[in-house]
Enzyme design. Structure first.
Site, short mmCIF file in Angstrom:
data_model
loop_
_atom_site.label_atom_id
_atom_site.label_comp_id
_atom_site.label_asym_id
_atom_site.label_seq_id
_atom_site.Cartn_x
_atom_site.Cartn_y
_atom_site.Cartn_z
N GLY A 111 0.79 -1.26 -0.19
CA GLY A 111 -0.11 -0.10 -0.06
C GLY A 111 0.70 1.35 -0.08
O GLY A 111 2.10 1.14 -0.51
N SER A 112 0.37 2.34 0.55
CA SER A 112 1.09 3.61 0.35
C SER A 112 2.07 3.48 1.43
O SER A 112 2.26 2.69 2.71
CB SER A 112 -0.04 4.88 0.95
OG SER A 112 -0.18 4.58 2.10
N GLY A 133 2.56 1.94 5.38
CA GLY A 133 3.76 1.39 5.62
C GLY A 133 4.54 1.67 6.74
O GLY A 133 5.04 1.10 7.59
N GLU A 162 5.59 -3.70 0.91
CA GLU A 162 5.96 -3.38 -0.50
C GLU A 162 4.92 -1.96 -0.86
O GLU A 162 3.77 -2.12 -0.80
CB GLU A 162 5.31 -4.42 -1.42
CG GLU A 162 6.02 -4.58 -2.81
CD GLU A 162 5.12 -3.90 -3.57
OE1 GLU A 162 5.73 -2.59 -3.91
OE2 GLU A 162 4.06 -4.02 -4.22
N CYS A 167 1.94 0.16 -8.71
CA CYS A 167 3.18 0.72 -7.85
C CYS A 167 4.42 0.87 -8.76
O CYS A 167 5.47 1.56 -8.59
CB CYS A 167 3.44 0.03 -6.63
SG CYS A 167 3.64 -1.77 -6.92
C1 UN1 Z 1 1.71 -3.54 -7.68
O1 UN1 Z 1 1.50 -2.48 -8.66
O2 UN1 Z 1 1.43 -3.27 -6.35
O3 UN1 Z 1 5.64 -5.61 -12.02
C2 UN1 Z 1 2.23 -4.77 -8.21
C3 UN1 Z 1 4.48 -5.35 -11.88
C4 UN1 Z 1 3.41 -6.53 -11.54
C5 UN1 Z 1 3.12 -6.19 -10.02
C6 UN1 Z 1 2.83 -4.78 -9.70
N1 UN1 Z 1 4.24 -7.83 -11.63
O4 UN1 Z 1 3.94 -4.43 -12.67
#
Ligand code: UN1
Length: 511
Positions: free
Chosen positions: A243-244, A248, A265, A299
């Site tokens: 998440g953000s 985190g 993450e 992300c």
């Molecule tokens: C995410 O955006 O939290 O590498 C994960 C990627 C994907 C996973 C993204 N396999 O864009």
């Protein structure tokens, strides 16, 4: 379980059998005891979910604890067989589950299917891993002694996931945790509870049929009722949270306070450097997928383009028309490339970032406004904003979850790398170049400071075989492949004396 199809995932997937499931006609956003899952493309409710509270969380943790005590003793390859069959069940449900991902979070069809494929891939990976978890043997300094390490199951793992990968991020955690001998308590995003319900039900059904009830648990509730007590609970030795950065930081502090383990993450502010010798067509394709895919809500989305002065004009000359042509609309329509943002608030954050960029001297080259799609959801145009010539654009320091690409320029690669690394996050990065010296500089210790560094591909769309995660404000965690499994186990160093006398290390004599 029979194969399901995308025709009606709400009916074909195992949802209605969950007592928390509330059909759309009874889903009521005004009822605080429910979470209503809205289709972001239309704003219409797909279904509701009765929220779990303290009692359900307690029951889930106890169920996971009881399961862990049995599961940890099941040989790892047998655990791998359970995970192999979960992967098989996911293959049977891939079409329907992929459609549900698209309906619930607005990913285009191909990306919804790709997400389920990512979970299938990690299930395959974990199956193989179940026969490869191994420890080292080191030479003992003492005669007649053996020194080695082994990896033990850790316990029930708490998994907190975000809306944008409602299936695969659980997969990275749960499939690896399961072969490691851990059970799982999963708290999904309240914006994607249905995908979580179906996913957990598929995994739980396979495991239960094979005699392993309680390995996969799902608790759907608010952060206050579920996420916060989970992070504080010493019965969950590892909390894996996506998440953000703001979230985190809180999770990290609470888990550190009880000396638990954390796997974070968090966000990214990912950039692509384009060198003068880059293949510009390749750069355009890579940028389009990485900056516009998932409507900029990964992300790993590319948020900054750092282009060499000598090619910035021809590059933008190719990229802008590609942006203009990208079809925006219903994610279920096979032609669409850009689906909706998850909520109207995301649209407001998009509008706000653009306004701020303009006020800071940024120039909107394409997009910069809402898209004219009358489906009911929040659709925005993929946007490119050029920073002023001094490269000062503070808004680009912030991760705005939408399809905005900020463009900076440079003359010297060292300056580009410095600019590249000048953000708080450190998730993913890329360089587009045909020059081995440039790519090696980017991959050197003085190069990219991110957890992921790519050459001639974009920043998103990582494979599961590598460790996934990043540095700095991204949180430092690693999930999925490589040796990420070690976070889900406890290391045990063992010394065995097979001689007849007690020999002390360091030559110590005692009595
Ligand atoms: C995410 O955006 O939290 O590498 C994960 C990627 C994907 C996973 C993204 N396999 O864009």
């Amino acid at each position: 379980m029979p194969q399901t199809t995308a025709a009606n995932p709400l009916e074909s997937l195992p949802l209605a059998s969950d007592p928390r499931f509330i059909p759309a006609d009874r889903a009521d956003p005004a009822d605080a005891s429910q979470a209503v899952s809205l289709n972001p493309a239309t704003g219409q409710p797909l279904a509701g979910v009765r929220l779990d509270g303290a009692a359900e969380l307690e029951a889930a943790i106890e169920r996971a604890r009881a399961a862990f005590l049995r599961w940890r003793l099941v040989p790892a390859p047998e655990r791998g067989e359970v995970v192999r069959r979960i992967g098989h069940a996911l293959r049977q449900h891939k079409d329907a589950l992929g459609a549900l991902v698209s309906m619930e979070v607005g990913k285009i069809r191909s990306e919804g299917l790709g997400e389920v494929q990512e979970t299938i891939d990690i299930a395959d990976y974990a199956t193989g891993l179940s026969r490869m978890i191994g420890g080292r043997t080191m030479p003992s300094e003492r005669a007649d002694h053996r020194l080695f390490e082994q990896w033990q199951p850790l316990g029930p793992i708490g998994v907190i996931t975000a809306f944008n990968f409602p299936n695969a991020v659980w997969g990275w955690n749960a499939m690896i945790a399961a072969v490691c001998g851990d059970s799982v308590v999963w708290k999904p995003s309240l914006m994607a509870p249905l995908t979580a319900m179906a996913t957990n039900a598929i995994a739980d059904a396979v495991a239960s049929e094979m005699g392993h009830e309680g390995v996969f648990n799902l608790v759907i509730g608010t952060d206050d009722a579920v996420a916060k007590p989970m992070t504080a609970d010493p019965r969950l030795p590892l909390i894996s949270a996506t998440g953000s950065t703001e979230m985190g930081r809180k999770v990290g502090q609470v888990v550190a306070g009880r000396l638990g383990k954390c796997l974070l993450e968090l966000g990214g502010n990912n950039a692509v450097i384009v060198e003068p010798d880059a293949d510009l067509d390749l750069a355009v394709s890579a940028l389009l997928f990485a900056a516009v895919g998932t409507a900029g809500q990964r992300c790993t989305t590319t948020r900054r383009l750092i282009a060499h002065e000598s090619i910035v004009e021809p590059l933008l000359g190719k990229l802008i028309p590609a942006y203009e042509k990208a079809p925006i609309g219903d994610p279920m329509d096979e032609d669409t490339l850009v689906g909706p943002l998850i909520t109207e608030q995301s649209g407001e954050a998009f509008d706000g970032a653009i306004e701020e960029a303009r006020s800071q001297g940024g120039t909107v080259l394409v997009g910069g406004e809402r898209a004219d799609v009358s489906l009911g959801g929040c659709f925005v145009k993929p946007t490119i904003i050029r920073a002023p010539s001094n490269n000062q654009l503070p808004v680009a320091q912030r991760e705005t979850f939408g399809p905005i690409l900020y463009v900076f320029t440079y003359e010297d690669l060292d300056d580009a790398i410095e600019l590249h690394n000048s953000t708080a996050h450190g998730l993913s990065s890329a360089i587009m170049t045909s020059d081995v010296r440039s790519s090696e500089r980017f991959l050197s210790p003085a190069g990219s400071d991110c957890g992921i560094a790519n050459v001639n591909i974009g920043t998103s769309g990582a494979e599961i075989g590598g460790a996934f995660g990043g540095e700095k404000d991204t949180g430092g965690g690693r999930e999925a492949g490589s040796d990420s499994w070690k976070a889900y186990m406890r290391r045990q160093t063992c010394t065995i004396n097979y001689g007849a006398s007690l020999r002390l290390a360091q030559g110590v004599r005692f009595g």
